[in-house]
Design an enzyme around this catalytic site. Structure first.
Site, short mmCIF file in Angstrom:
data_model
loop_
_atom_site.label_atom_id
_atom_site.label_comp_id
_atom_site.label_asym_id
_atom_site.label_seq_id
_atom_site.Cartn_x
_atom_site.Cartn_y
_atom_site.Cartn_z
CG ASP A 48 -1.85 -1.22 1.24
OD1 ASP A 48 -2.20 -1.71 0.17
OD2 ASP A 48 -2.18 -1.67 2.35
CD GLU A 222 -12.92 -4.93 -5.25
OE1 GLU A 222 -13.41 -5.09 -6.37
OE2 GLU A 222 -13.35 -5.49 -4.23
#
Ligand code: FUB
Length: 614
Positions: A48, A222
């Site tokens: 991330d 998403e």
């Protein structure tokens, strides 16, 4: 955490995984892998990515997938930084679930932003009280922390994840997040509160593409939004259609839409079924950060952050970007003649990092044949010696200095003896011969069995008594106040209590105006019209002023001022590097040039250390 006992090398990814695969051998025997620069962190699994450009460096905020994770076991966030996109410095973990009294699990994807002298880091985690995912905000005066919970409770909670933050040109900040929805809220100028209520951005197929086979999620959105603005156009780059996810994007004429779906940025590739985007411009280039499962043992839960350089198409659209093991090209070269942290790494084999008792991080768990690759090191006319700050609770070993490969040309060998403890530090120095030009430097560690020693930092000195291009005298402040003076009023003294590198720094007390600062006369060293790179590490005794490095130029009887570095907040809790590049020119005869550190307001006492002008 100070580690006085060597813990098992359970987290040493390369060695453990190589053993498991029956491949245990010197990592130097794996040239194809060792030459790659992606993923950019090999000491732990990272995920991330959220890059932030600040003060001449890219700061990279990531999550941390624990070794052996089988379901997003993530307890902390990590910070890395680089000035050249290939050598990344490990700043450890300045924020974790433990920083939030109200949080329990899931230290997932966040983003940090700079505003008004502070860094705000928005992160999702489980709210213990509700069991839902909520978004907290942590704050620091330094990009590397320490960060603390700004509120003591969630900033916003919809049960969803993945905050991204964007400050528009008019100063209005927006926080976006979501999975399965896409939310936004307008942040107030304090960045830790908001106006109005969270609102949903309509997930239309025109805006976010069409997903088939999932009636409850008709669009491709998403999770993992990354919102920014370029040339008046708003971009939302996001993880599309789990699973496996790919990266897609939409654009809009305004921060809240209407959005138009633009297609794929990065196809689904590799061993991770999630991906997560982060985009910045740095030093004239555009960079796309993402994660995959490319390290040994990599999977959807043991991911690694990587980066690619790209160019926008002429119409502002983003080209398709594929994952590579090569990574981004280096910006410039790395200067070996200023202190470099041992945890500044392009690639490594076998080592780990840990917090150092004397501040920052060090490299530990070093065993025979482990190595660190530092890419694109500019030795110039040649190095004469190498120093390393080391500690060993055993009998030490050797640091072999090799060029362009772990078994490349040997240009020096430093012997490290036992120092009586893993955090008992000393500096060793050895002669260097044959290191000229620009090369990848391999610090290859050799010795007996078991852990050999730790390394905190290293530095070369240049051959011929010069400073390798650094124009400053006593640049490391290791020779007292020699070469340095007070610009304006105050008392300048050498100091050993608070140092950035080595054993001394300088402290200026008694400033009576904000422009007073520690300085050095560089009149004889400047070339008219030349561009100079400046770096000075600065810290206050107290207070958090904004500081910058300035050059006072006197030519033909008048004085002008050149800002050598942008202003940046400095503080008493840690060192801040002021860095910048500026062209210096004058008309007529130059009669005076003084480089000095000043503050935008106040008279806080200033420490300086490890400076360079080149
Ligand atoms: O890392 C945990 C979650 O996986 C992130 O929040 C998502 O974006 C996905 O990358």
């Amino acid at each position: 955490m100070r580690l006085s006992i060597r813990r098992p090398r359970g987290a040493a990814l390369w060695r453990v995984l190589a053993t498991a695969a029956g491949l245990l051998c010197a990592a130097a025997l794996l040239p194809a892998v060792a030459r790659a620069d992606n993923p950019i962190v090999q000491t732990i699994y990272t995920a991330d990515p959220a890059p932030l450009v600040y003060n001449g460096r890219v700061y990279l905020y990531t999550g941390h997938d624990e070794d052996g994770s089988t379901n997003y076991t993530m307890r902390e966030w990590r910070v890395w930084s680089s000035a050249d996109m290939v050598n990344w410095t490990d700043h450890g973990s300045p924020l974790s679930l433990a920083s939030f009294s109200w949080a329990s699990t899931n230290a997932w994807a966040g983003q940090a932003v700079y505003r008004n002298g502070k860094f705000y880091w928005y992160v999702p985690m489980t709210n213990r009280a509700t069991g839902r995912m909520a978004i907290g905000v942590a704050v620091s005066t330094s990009p590397t922390g320490p960060f603390s919970d700004a509120l003591g409770h969630p900033l916003v909670e919809t049960g969803e994840i993945d905050p991204t933050v964007f400050i528009d040109d008019d100063g209005q900040a927006y926080l976006y997040w979501g999975n399965p929805n896409l939310w936004y809220v307008k942040l107030n100028a304090d960045m830790i509160s908001y106006s109005g209520s969270p609102a949903q951005i309509p997930l239309t197929t025109a805006g976010f593409g069409t997903r088939t086979g999932n009636a409850s999620r008709p669009t491709l959105f998403e999770e993992g939004p990354w919102v920014y603005k370029r040339n008046g156009l708003y971009y939302n780059v996001f993880a599309a259609r789990c699973c496996s996810e790919y990266i897609a994007y939409s654009t809009a004429p305004a921060p809240t839409g209407p959005w138009t779906f633009r297609g794929t940025v990065m196809p689904s590739q590799g061993a991770s079924f999630t991906n997560h985007p982060g985009i910045v411009d740095f030093n004239g280039g555009s960079y796309f950060f993402y994660h995959n499962g490319a390290l040994p043992g990599g999977s959807g839960y043991t991911r690694s952050v990587a980066v690619e350089k790209f160019s926008y198409n002429a119409d502002g659209t983003i080209p398709t970007i594929n994952m590579t093991t090569t990574g981004a090209p280096q910006v410039g070269t790395l200067n070996p003649y200023v202190r470099q942290e041992a945890e500044t790494i392009a690639w490594e084999s076998g080592v780990e990092t840990e917090p150092a008792a004397e501040g920052g991080m060090d490299v530990g768990w070093i065993e025979n044949n482990d190595y660190i690759k530092v890419k694109g090191v500019g030795f110039g006319a040649g190095a004469a010696s190498f120093s390393a700050h080391v500690a060993s609770a055993t009998t030490g070993g050797r640091i072999e200095l090799r060029l362009d490969g772990a078994n490349g040309s040997l240009v020096g060998t430093c012997t490290v003896a036992g120092t009586g403890g893993w955090q008992t530090w000393t500096t060793v120095t050895c002669p260097v011969s044959g290191a000229t030009g620009t090369h990848d430097l391999y610090l290859k560690f050799t010795g007996g069995s078991g852990n050999l020693f730790n390394v905190n930092w290293w530095q070369f000195t240049a051959a011929g008594g010069n400073s390798g291009g650094n124009l400053l005298t006593n640049a490391a402040m290791e020779s007292g106040t020699s070469g340095w003076a007070v610009f304006g009023s105050g008392t300048l003294a050498a100091n050993t209590a608070v140092v950035h590198g080595g054993s001394q720094s300088l402290l200026l007390t008694g400033r009576t105006a904000s422009w007073n600062g520690p300085g050095q006369d560089v009149t004889s060293k400047l070339t008219n019209g030349k561009s100079y790179a400046t770096s000075v590490w600065v810290r206050t005794q107290s207070g958090t002023p904004s500081a910058k490095v300035t050059l006072a130029l006197t030519a033909n009887g008048s004085t002008s001022y050149v800002q050598l570095t942008p202003a940046a907040a400095v503080n008493a809790n840690g060192w801040t590097q002021l860095t910048g590049t500026a062209t210096v020119s004058w008309t007529g005869t130059l009669t005076g040039a003084t480089l000095y550190v000043e503050t935008s307001a106040g008279t806080d006492s200033l420490y300086i250390d490890d400076a360079s002008l080149q």
